[in-house]
Design a protein around this motif. Structure first.
Motif, PDB file in Angstrom:
ATOM      1  N   GLY A 103       0.816  -1.213   0.000  1.00  0.00           N
ATOM      2  CA  GLY A 103       0.000   0.000   0.000  1.00  0.00           C
ATOM      3  C   GLY A 103       0.842   1.252   0.000  1.00  0.00           C
ATOM      4  O   GLY A 103       0.570   2.209  -0.754  1.00  0.00           O
ATOM      5  N   ILE A 104       1.891   1.279   0.818  1.00  0.00           N
ATOM      6  CA  ILE A 104       2.776   2.445   0.870  1.00  0.00           C
ATOM      7  C   ILE A 104       3.484   2.642  -0.470  1.00  0.00           C
ATOM      8  O   ILE A 104       3.558   3.760  -1.002  1.00  0.00           O
ATOM      9  N   SER A 105       3.989   1.555  -1.034  1.00  0.00           N
ATOM     10  CA  SER A 105       4.715   1.650  -2.313  1.00  0.00           C
ATOM     11  C   SER A 105       3.793   2.057  -3.453  1.00  0.00           C
ATOM     12  O   SER A 105       4.221   2.764  -4.384  1.00  0.00           O
ATOM     13  N   ALA A 106       2.532   1.619  -3.411  1.00  0.00           N
ATOM     14  CA  ALA A 106       1.585   1.998  -4.468  1.00  0.00           C
ATOM     15  C   ALA A 106       1.397   3.507  -4.510  1.00  0.00           C
ATOM     16  O   ALA A 106       1.295   4.108  -5.595  1.00  0.00           O
ATOM     17  N   ILE A 107       1.361   4.145  -3.350  1.00  0.00           N
ATOM     18  CA  ILE A 107       1.220   5.604  -3.315  1.00  0.00           C
ATOM     19  C   ILE A 107       2.455   6.280  -3.913  1.00  0.00           C
ATOM     20  O   ILE A 107       2.343   7.215  -4.720  1.00  0.00           O
ATOM     21  N   LEU A 108       3.643   5.787  -3.552  1.00  0.00           N
ATOM     22  CA  LEU A 108       4.876   6.364  -4.096  1.00  0.00           C
ATOM     23  C   LEU A 108       4.984   6.147  -5.603  1.00  0.00           C
ATOM     24  O   LEU A 108       5.396   7.050  -6.336  1.00  0.00           O
ATOM     25  N   VAL A 109       4.607   4.959  -6.064  1.00  0.00           N
ATOM     26  CA  VAL A 109       4.658   4.680  -7.499  1.00  0.00           C
ATOM     27  C   VAL A 109       3.650   5.557  -8.246  1.00  0.00           C
ATOM     28  O   VAL A 109       3.915   6.019  -9.367  1.00  0.00           O
ATOM     29  N   GLY A 110       2.489   5.794  -7.632  1.00  0.00           N
ATOM     30  CA  GLY A 110       1.510   6.682  -8.251  1.00  0.00           C
ATOM     31  C   GLY A 110       2.076   8.077  -8.462  1.00  0.00           C
ATOM     32  O   GLY A 110       1.870   8.699  -9.518  1.00  0.00           O
ATOM     33  N   ILE A 111       2.789   8.583  -7.465  1.00  0.00           N
ATOM     34  CA  ILE A 111       3.431   9.902  -7.610  1.00  0.00           C
ATOM     35  C   ILE A 111       4.488   9.859  -8.703  1.00  0.00           C
ATOM     36  O   ILE A 111       4.604  10.792  -9.515  1.00  0.00           O
ATOM     37  N   ALA A 112       5.261   8.764  -8.744  1.00  0.00           N
ATOM     38  CA  ALA A 112       6.301   8.638  -9.768  1.00  0.00           C
ATOM     39  C   ALA A 112       5.703   8.632 -11.167  1.00  0.00           C
ATOM     40  O   ALA A 112       6.196   9.324 -12.078  1.00  0.00           O
ATOM     41  N   ILE A 113       4.651   7.859 -11.363  1.00  0.00           N
ATOM     42  CA  ILE A 113       4.001   7.797 -12.687  1.00  0.00           C
ATOM     43  C   ILE A 113       3.400   9.151 -13.039  1.00  0.00           C
ATOM     44  O   ILE A 113       3.447   9.599 -14.197  1.00  0.00           O
TER      45      ILE A 113
END
Length: 353
Positions: A103-113
């Motif tokens: 869940g934490i990584s999904a938020i960071l990846v969303g910002i990256a994308i």
């Protein structure tokens, strides 16, 4: 003769409280209360465990008459043999170790994308931010919450159902967990270093690509560190039991069949935790407000602020997540200080009595 009568007699003959039996079975005291009130019935694994504890057969426990058995004055103990995971604690903790970091990584990846595709499509802008970036970030946050919220609810339900877990991990299990965490920590740090390397390589040529790879590899590093850290933490069953006891409601603590000294200790700890939680909640709320302002407000545009020779392009919105990091650090400092002062005051309160 009913199961309830047999259970009450066996427990009383061994001077065993409902809480002691609940601890041996890995269930809540309320579960034992419901069994003896015939409001619910234990599962098969709990029945088999009771047969071991009371040294009787399943037929005698469920359908027989054990009230005529000679009373035993021996203390309540778990039968000989290595402890076992009778409540699915390990499986639950492994599930948490997957869902939370994901869940934490999904938020960071969303910002990256979002940073990667910012400006790729002509869309309206919101306070200086490309609408596509905002949309992708919000999708990433929703994806992260889809993992974090159910995980939190499942963990709360598990804690309520199993307020005490018998420690069944061996020294070999803990050694393997420490070794795995060491590898995960090194791997996580390596991922973050790789991300920083991409930032230096692509910073001038393609800023969007540099930020994408930076946050993407940070997400990988965070996943590794949190995942293996939680797997290591799961082996500290004593800390789990302590945390669950502190999280019980005041009503549960007042009605629990525990000695008065332990009850007072838990009540004092709960009051202290509530104060810490209130302060940390206020800090994180303020951090969230600051983060949202940095994300959406038209502030810090290019050439409007600088630190000496450092004059970044774009906006400060890309650093909005720093507000939560600062808030978390402040929460940690406040927690340590409040717990330290609480311990210093404890002896004074004791002497006053």
């Amino acid at each position: 003769m009913s199961f309830r009568d047999n259970l009450q007699h066996l427990r009383a003959s061994r001077n065993m409280t409902q809480e002691q039996l609940a601890m041996l079975l890995g269930v809540s005291r309320q579960s034992v209360t419901k069994w003896e009130a015939e409001k619910s019935y234990p599962e098969m694994d709990k029945l088999l465990k009771m047969c071991q504890i009371f040294d009787c057969t399943l037929d005698d426990l469920v359908q027989g008459d054990l009230t005529a058995c000679e009373a035993s004055s021996s203390p309540a103990t778990v039968p000989a043999g290595p402890p076992t995971d009778i409540c699915g604690y390990d499986e639950h903790q492994r599930m948490m170790a997957w869902k939370v970091p994901t869940g934490i990584s999904a938020i960071l990846v969303g910002i990256a994308i979002g940073l990667f595709f910012e400006g790729a499509v002509e869309l309206a802008s919101w306070d200086g931010r490309d609408a596509l970036f905002v949309i992708i970030v919000l999708v990433g946050i929703l994806a992260g919450l889809a993992f974090l919220v159910p995980a939190g609810m499942d963990h709360a339900a598990f804690q309520k159902a199993h307020p005490y877990v018998e420690d069944f991990y061996t020294d070999e299990d803990r050694a393997r967990a420490r070794k795995a965490f060491s590898g995960g920590l090194i791997g996580g740090i390596a991922c973050i270093v790789v991300g920083i390397g991409f930032l230096f390589v692509f910073e001038k040529a393609a800023e969007n690509i540099a930020l994408f790879f930076l946050l993407f590899f940070i997400a990988l590093g965070v996943w590794n560190i949190v995942h293996w850290g939680m797997l290591l933490g799961r082996t500290n069953v004593a800390e789990y039991n302590k945390t669950v006891a502190e999280d019980l409601e005041f009503e549960d603590l007042m009605t629990a069949q525990i000695d008065e000294a332990r009850r007072k200790e838990l009540l004092a700890a709960k009051r202290s935790n509530q104060k810490i939680g209130a302060v940390c909640g206020a800090i994180m709320l303020a951090s969230t407000i600051v983060a949202l302002v940095m994300l959406f407000a038209p502030m810090g545009q290019a050439d409007t602020w600088s630190w000496g020779d450092f004059n970044p392009e774009g906006t400060t919105a890309m650093w909005f997540w720093v507000a939560w990091v600062v808030g978390a650090l402040l929460c940690g400092i406040v927690s340590v200080l409040m717990r330290a002062f609480a311990k210093d005051e404890a002896p004074k309160n004791t002497s006053d009595r």
